[in-house]
Write a protein that holds these residues in place. Structure first.
Motif, PDB file in Angstrom:
ATOM      1  N   UNK A   1     -43.005  -9.593 -18.744  1.00 60.04           N
ATOM      2  CA  UNK A   1     -42.879 -10.557 -17.652  1.00 60.04           C
ATOM      3  C   UNK A   1     -41.767 -10.123 -16.693  1.00 60.04           C
ATOM      4  N   UNK A   2     -40.619  -9.756 -17.237  1.00 56.06           N
ATOM      5  CA  UNK A   2     -39.468  -9.344 -16.435  1.00 56.06           C
ATOM      6  C   UNK A   2     -39.725  -8.017 -15.732  1.00 56.06           C
ATOM      7  N   UNK A   3     -40.367  -7.108 -16.428  1.00 56.82           N
ATOM      8  CA  UNK A   3     -40.720  -5.799 -15.870  1.00 56.82           C
ATOM      9  C   UNK A   3     -41.558  -5.992 -14.612  1.00 56.82           C
ATOM     10  N   UNK A   4     -42.535  -6.875 -14.698  1.00 58.92           N
ATOM     11  CA  UNK A   4     -43.425  -7.120 -13.564  1.00 58.92           C
ATOM     12  C   UNK A   4     -42.655  -7.686 -12.369  1.00 58.92           C
TER      13      UNK A   4
ATOM     14  N   UNK B   1     -40.480  -6.322  -6.972  1.00 56.18           N
ATOM     15  CA  UNK B   1     -39.359  -6.533  -6.058  1.00 56.18           C
ATOM     16  C   UNK B   1     -38.605  -5.243  -5.750  1.00 56.18           C
ATOM     17  N   UNK B   2     -39.299  -4.121  -5.854  1.00 53.16           N
ATOM     18  CA  UNK B   2     -38.747  -2.859  -5.381  1.00 53.16           C
ATOM     19  C   UNK B   2     -37.978  -2.024  -6.380  1.00 53.16           C
ATOM     20  N   UNK B   3     -37.966  -2.420  -7.637  1.00 48.94           N
ATOM     21  CA  UNK B   3     -37.307  -1.611  -8.660  1.00 48.94           C
ATOM     22  C   UNK B   3     -38.333  -0.603  -9.163  1.00 48.94           C
ATOM     23  N   UNK B   4     -38.080   0.659  -8.928  1.00 49.69           N
ATOM     24  CA  UNK B   4     -39.087   1.671  -9.227  1.00 49.69           C
ATOM     25  C   UNK B   4     -38.846   2.493 -10.471  1.00 49.69           C
ATOM     26  N   UNK B   5     -37.665   2.397 -11.059  1.00 49.02           N
ATOM     27  CA  UNK B   5     -37.328   3.245 -12.207  1.00 49.02           C
ATOM     28  C   UNK B   5     -37.084   2.373 -13.435  1.00 49.02           C
ATOM     29  N   UNK B   6     -38.137   1.675 -13.845  1.00 41.14           N
ATOM     30  CA  UNK B   6     -38.049   0.736 -14.964  1.00 41.14           C
ATOM     31  C   UNK B   6     -38.861   1.294 -16.128  1.00 41.14           C
ATOM     32  N   UNK B   7     -38.319   1.101 -17.321  1.00 39.93           N
ATOM     33  CA  UNK B   7     -39.057   1.426 -18.532  1.00 39.93           C
ATOM     34  C   UNK B   7     -38.887   0.268 -19.510  1.00 39.93           C
TER      35      UNK B   7
ATOM     36  N   UNK C   1     -33.616   1.645 -15.375  1.00 41.30           N
ATOM     37  CA  UNK C   1     -33.474   0.363 -16.053  1.00 41.30           C
ATOM     38  C   UNK C   1     -34.419   0.350 -17.249  1.00 41.30           C
ATOM     39  N   UNK C   2     -33.865   0.053 -18.407  1.00 40.20           N
ATOM     40  CA  UNK C   2     -34.672  -0.103 -19.622  1.00 40.20           C
ATOM     41  C   UNK C   2     -34.586  -1.562 -20.016  1.00 40.20           C
ATOM     42  N   UNK C   3     -35.732  -2.220 -20.049  1.00 37.63           N
ATOM     43  CA  UNK C   3     -35.785  -3.653 -20.334  1.00 37.63           C
ATOM     44  C   UNK C   3     -36.364  -3.883 -21.728  1.00 37.63           C
TER      45      UNK C   3
END
Length: 134
Positions: A99-102, A107-113, A87-89
């Motif tokens: 804010x959204x990344x945090x 909440x368990x999303x581990x592959x965020x950039x 997920x790229x935010x």
């Protein structure tokens, strides 16, 4: 009695500060160049635009999903199937994306950039822009 109240108040304040510091998440940034390369390599990249609906309609990264930052927590069930996706935010300048990344990370999303430079840099680079709703 006053000393006891001071101790309780101090303990409560320290507990609150500790709880707040545990929620801070360091964001992982992805450069505009690497983001474009990632899009070209993979179909499993979710692009999440957390700006307002109006901003999104005016222009967004093609194929982005729009969930405004102030709705992200309430709309987490919509994203549960994406927990194993990249997920790229992004937002306009970074504040709403952080804010959204945090929220996602907590909440368990581990592959965020986070897209470095956000939509402002995307526009400045002359990258493709889609208009209208999703």
């Amino acid at each position: 009695m006053l000393a006891h109240i001071k101790k309780v108040m101090t303990f409560s304040l320290l507990s609150l500060l500790a709880a707040c510091s545990n929620t801070n998440v360091d964001t992982k940034d992805i450069s505009q160049k690497n983001f474009i390369a990632k899009l070209e390599r993979s179909e499993n990249v979710v692009v999440l635009d957390v700006r307002s609906v109006e901003e999104f309609k005016e222009g967004h990264i093609p194929n982005a999903i729009n969930i405004p930052h102030n709705e992200i927590e309430d709309r987490l069930p919509e994203l549960n199937d994406l927990k194993d996706s990249d997920i790229v935010v992004y937002c306009k300048t970074g504040r709403r994306a952080a804010f959204s990344y945090e929220i996602l990370a907590n909440n368990g999303f581990g592959r965020i950039e986070h897209l470095d430079g956000d939509f402002s840099a995307w526009q400045e680079n002359g990258s493709p822009i889609a208009k209208g709703s999703q």
